[in-house]
Design a protein around this motif. Structure first.
Motif, PDB file in Angstrom:
ATOM      1  N   GLY A   8       0.774  -0.711   0.202  1.00 51.02           N
ATOM      2  CA  GLY A   8      -0.172   0.047  -0.046  1.00 51.02           C
ATOM      3  C   GLY A   8       0.877   1.498   0.151  1.00 51.02           C
ATOM      4  O   GLY A   8       0.191   2.620  -1.094  1.00 51.02           O
ATOM      5  N   VAL A  11       2.263   1.761  -3.480  1.00 56.03           N
ATOM      6  CA  VAL A  11       1.098   2.044  -4.183  1.00 56.03           C
ATOM      7  C   VAL A  11       1.023   3.664  -4.172  1.00 56.03           C
ATOM      8  O   VAL A  11       0.747   5.042  -5.045  1.00 56.03           O
ATOM      9  N   GLU A  12       0.671   4.432  -2.613  1.00 55.25           N
ATOM     10  CA  GLU A  12       0.901   5.868  -2.533  1.00 55.25           C
ATOM     11  C   GLU A  12       2.126   6.134  -2.981  1.00 55.25           C
ATOM     12  O   GLU A  12       1.584   7.601  -3.611  1.00 55.25           O
ATOM     13  N   MET A  15       1.416   6.306  -6.595  1.00 58.85           N
ATOM     14  CA  MET A  15       0.494   7.586  -7.212  1.00 58.85           C
ATOM     15  C   MET A  15       1.093   9.181  -7.096  1.00 58.85           C
ATOM     16  O   MET A  15       0.576   9.907  -7.878  1.00 58.85           O
ATOM     17  N   PHE A  19       0.744  12.190  -9.730  1.00 57.88           N
ATOM     18  CA  PHE A  19       0.071  13.515  -9.462  1.00 57.88           C
ATOM     19  C   PHE A  19       0.889  14.406  -9.753  1.00 57.88           C
ATOM     20  O   PHE A  19       1.011  15.619 -10.481  1.00 57.88           O
TER      21      PHE A  19
ATOM     22  N   THR B  91      -5.499  17.473  -9.560  1.00 60.25           N
ATOM     23  CA  THR B  91      -5.641  16.541  -7.907  1.00 60.25           C
ATOM     24  C   THR B  91      -4.039  16.770  -7.569  1.00 60.25           C
ATOM     25  O   THR B  91      -4.218  17.406  -6.320  1.00 60.25           O
ATOM     26  N   TYR B  96      -2.361  17.434  -2.894  1.00 63.06           N
ATOM     27  CA  TYR B  96      -0.911  17.188  -2.893  1.00 63.06           C
ATOM     28  C   TYR B  96      -0.293  18.256  -2.792  1.00 63.06           C
ATOM     29  O   TYR B  96       0.305  18.296  -1.585  1.00 63.06           O
ATOM     30  N   GLY B 179      -5.994   4.731   2.619  1.00 63.24           N
ATOM     31  CA  GLY B 179      -4.695   5.592   2.423  1.00 63.24           C
ATOM     32  C   GLY B 179      -4.918   6.778   1.173  1.00 63.24           C
ATOM     33  O   GLY B 179      -6.467   7.263   0.731  1.00 63.24           O
ATOM     34  N   LYS B 180      -4.075   7.841   0.407  1.00 64.48           N
ATOM     35  CA  LYS B 180      -4.395   8.798  -0.046  1.00 64.48           C
ATOM     36  C   LYS B 180      -4.855   8.568  -1.306  1.00 64.48           C
ATOM     37  O   LYS B 180      -6.349   9.161  -1.481  1.00 64.48           O
ATOM     38  N   TRP B 181      -4.375   7.657  -2.189  1.00 64.44           N
ATOM     39  CA  TRP B 181      -4.625   7.269  -3.551  1.00 64.44           C
ATOM     40  C   TRP B 181      -6.049   6.666  -2.818  1.00 64.44           C
ATOM     41  O   TRP B 181      -7.120   7.166  -4.215  1.00 64.44           O
ATOM     42  N   HIS B 182      -6.223   6.275  -2.687  1.00 70.32           N
ATOM     43  CA  HIS B 182      -7.476   5.074  -2.756  1.00 70.32           C
ATOM     44  C   HIS B 182      -8.863   5.788  -2.289  1.00 70.32           C
ATOM     45  O   HIS B 182      -9.464   6.059  -2.692  1.00 70.32           O
ATOM     46  N   ILE B 184      -8.939   9.380  -2.635  1.00 77.35           N
ATOM     47  CA  ILE B 184      -8.689  10.688  -4.174  1.00 77.35           C
ATOM     48  C   ILE B 184      -9.769   9.681  -5.384  1.00 77.35           C
ATOM     49  O   ILE B 184     -10.579  10.176  -5.543  1.00 77.35           O
TER      50      ILE B 184
END
Lengths: 293, 287
Positions: A8, A11-12, A15, A19, B91, B96, B179-182, B184
């Protein structure tokens, strides 16, 4: 569980990085555009000499002894833009005042809808209408052999900048504090006097923004202008066939080669710097406006 | 109330009012005139043959089906590129970014991109995509060029919409352990869908009406292609706008040009309606 958490986390981070990349993409694009234009535009200027390039009044790219002076294009772009602003701003501003302060709700919606639609019409369509309606009209009205000239281009450009001038001016006029109006009305001014004597002056810097936005649009317009301006590299004359900076790039690109092609990139570079300067002025005005508040 | 003010003032007020109504009337008249004239000149020439065939030199017929398809492909390809990038950038800016200065620079860059004239996009697109990336004059190169051009629009509308997502949604999601991505992906972006849709619609309008940026990137071919062929390097194709320009300026076939103009006008109208509907939704959410 631990493994999942590590996944996780990865992935964070991934991502987040992605971004970030998207975020700085616009900076990257602006940098790339600048680099490409500089790299392909400077060689020809070096060969011709900055002075002869910018201030040379003869453009003869296909002659036996070619001459690459872009003063005709520069001046045409300046005159054309100035003319369009001169014709378009009063109408646009009056229309914006009407929309912001005078219009009954239904009329306002109708006019606003018209403005939005005008903004959406593609520039080739403006060019087509200009070619078939404005050009013959100018020809007949002034008894010219051909109506494709600077005046026709100014008319088409003036119409094309109207939507941006109107919508930006309307927004800034609406943003003027109500207290100003109330004070003026309390002193005995009529509503119209209040609007033109107090609200419009108070929105001065915002209206300047609208005008400069119009300048940017007029300077950068290519297709519509190409269809109505006659496209001959003359020094600007109101009733003469002329070529703008934008159309100079577009009209010879398809068959040019060698130095002639390089010069076209130099013209694009000049146009780009022109637009950057316009943007810079715009930013300064906006920032000053913000500071004043 | 006008009884109490002097005649000179009354005259001035009257004049200003008259000028204002005149200006507003002129704008409406312009629109009605342009639309009316286009319909009058173009509608009689919109035939089934025109919109369902490709141009044939042998039979001497003109068809604009390839141009219609190319426009559709170009819209799809541009959106496919610009949407992820634009939404991603918005985004980043809203969720961020912590560095104020960087955000300001990005904002400045976005504004600069929005102000660059399309002819310059066309030229740089030609240098960068057609020549440097070796894609050839192709719809793909055109789509990439237009993706850069429409990026500011998508970023702006998405960002506007992201700003309206309540902070408590984010806190709720994070508090539940996302989590942050989750967060978003499942909470923030779905709530900002209206802004993304608005960005899409505005981009479609821009792509459909664009011409100067396509002249040297997407080319002028009038051959039929399917979607797969259209996104391959080297396959040029002219859109409706380029076709209009060619028919009007180079070949003098004004009937076809006017027919295309009517189609473009209808497209503009649809895009406008859709954008209004989407903006209305956004406003409702805010209010």
């Amino acid at each position: 569980m631990d493994k999942m958490r590590r996944m996780g986390k990865r992935v964070e981070t991934g991502m987040g990085a992605l971004f970030f990349l998207c975020g700085v993409l616009t900076i990257l694009f602006v940098a790339l555009i600048t680099v490409f234009l500089l790299a392909s535009g400077i060689p020809a200027i070096q060969k011709i000499g900055l002075f002869d390039f910018l201030l040379g009044s003869v453009w003869a790219s296909t002659a036996a002894e070619p001459s690459y002076g872009i003063l005709p294009f520069l001046l045409t772009s300046v005159y054309g833009t100035f003319g369009a602003i001169l014709a378009g701003t009063p109408i646009g501003l009056l229309c914006a005042v009407f929309l912001a302060k005078m219009a009954p709700e239904k009329a306002g919606t109708a006019v606003r809808g018209a403005v939005d639609l005008l903004a959406g019409i593609p520039s080739v369509v403006y060019g087509l209408v200009g070619m078939i309606v404005v050009v013959p009209f100018v020809r007949d009205a002034f008894g010219l052999p051909d109506g494709a000239n600077l005046l026709s281009a100014i008319v088409v450009l003036a119409v094309m900048i109207l939507p941006s001038v109107i919508s930006v001016s309307e927004t800034v006029l609406r943003a003027v504090p109500k207290e100003y109006e109330e004070a003026s009305l309390a002193l005995g001014a009529t509503w119209t006097e209040t609007v033109f004597g107090v609200v419009v002056p108070a929105a001065k810097s915002g209206i300047a923004t609208a005008v400069i936005l119009g300048v940017g649009r007029a300077v950068g317009e290519a297709m519509a202008v190409m269809m109505v301006s006659g496209n001959v590299a003359n020094m600007p004359k109101l009733f003469g066939s002329v070529r703008f900076l934008t159309t100079a790039v577009a009209s010879e690109m398809s068959y040019s080669s060698g130095l002639q092609r390089q010069v076209l990139f130099s013209i694009a570079l000049v146009l780009f710097l022109f637009i950057l300067a316009v943007n810079l002025i715009l930013n300064l005005i906006v920032r000053r406006g913000e500071r004043n508040e | 109330m006008n009884e109490t003010i002097s005649a000179a003032r009354r005259a001035k007020v009257f004049l200003l009012n008259a000028l204002m109504y005149l200006a507003a009337g002129l704008v409406c008249l312009l629109l009605v005139g342009i639309i009316g004239y286009l319909l009058f000149r173009g509608v009689p020439y919109i035939t089934w043959e025109l919109v369902s065939t490709k141009p044939s030199l042998l039979r001497g017929t003109v068809g604009i089906l390839p141009n219609i398809l190319n426009t559709a492909y170009l819209i799809l390809a541009t959106l496919a590129v610009v949407l992820p990038l634009g939404v991603g950038a918005a985004t980043y800016l809203n969720e961020y970014a912590k560095n104020e200065r960087l955000v300001r620079v990005i904002g400045l860059a976005t504004e600069t991109l929005a102000g660059i004239p399309s002819i310059i996009y066309g030229l740089v697109g030609m240098l960068a995509f057609v020549q440097f990336c070796n894609l050839g004059t192709s719809l793909l190169a055109g789509a990439l060029t237009l993706a850069v051009m429409t990026l500011p629009t998508v970023i702006r509308t998405t960002e506007e919409s992201l700003k309206t997502v309540p902070q408590s949604y984010r806190e709720g999601s994070l508090g539940l352990g996302a989590g942050k991505w989750h967060m978003i992906r499942t909470v923030v972006l779905p709530c900002a869908i209206d802004g993304i849709v608005t960005g899409c619609i505005l981009s479609i309008g821009r792509v459909a009406g664009e011409s100067a940026a396509l002249l040297f990137t997407a080319g002028m071919a009038n051959e039929m292609m399917n979607l797969l062929e259209a996104v391959q390097p080297g396959n040029a194709g002219s859109t409706l706008t380029i076709a209009l320009y060619m028919y009007a300026k180079e070949r003098g076939q004004f009937d076809v040009a006017f027919a295309i103009a009517v189609i473009l006008l209808a497209l503009t109208f649809l895009v406008n309606l859709a954008a209004k509907a989407a903006a209305g939704k956004l406003k409702k959410k805010r209010g």
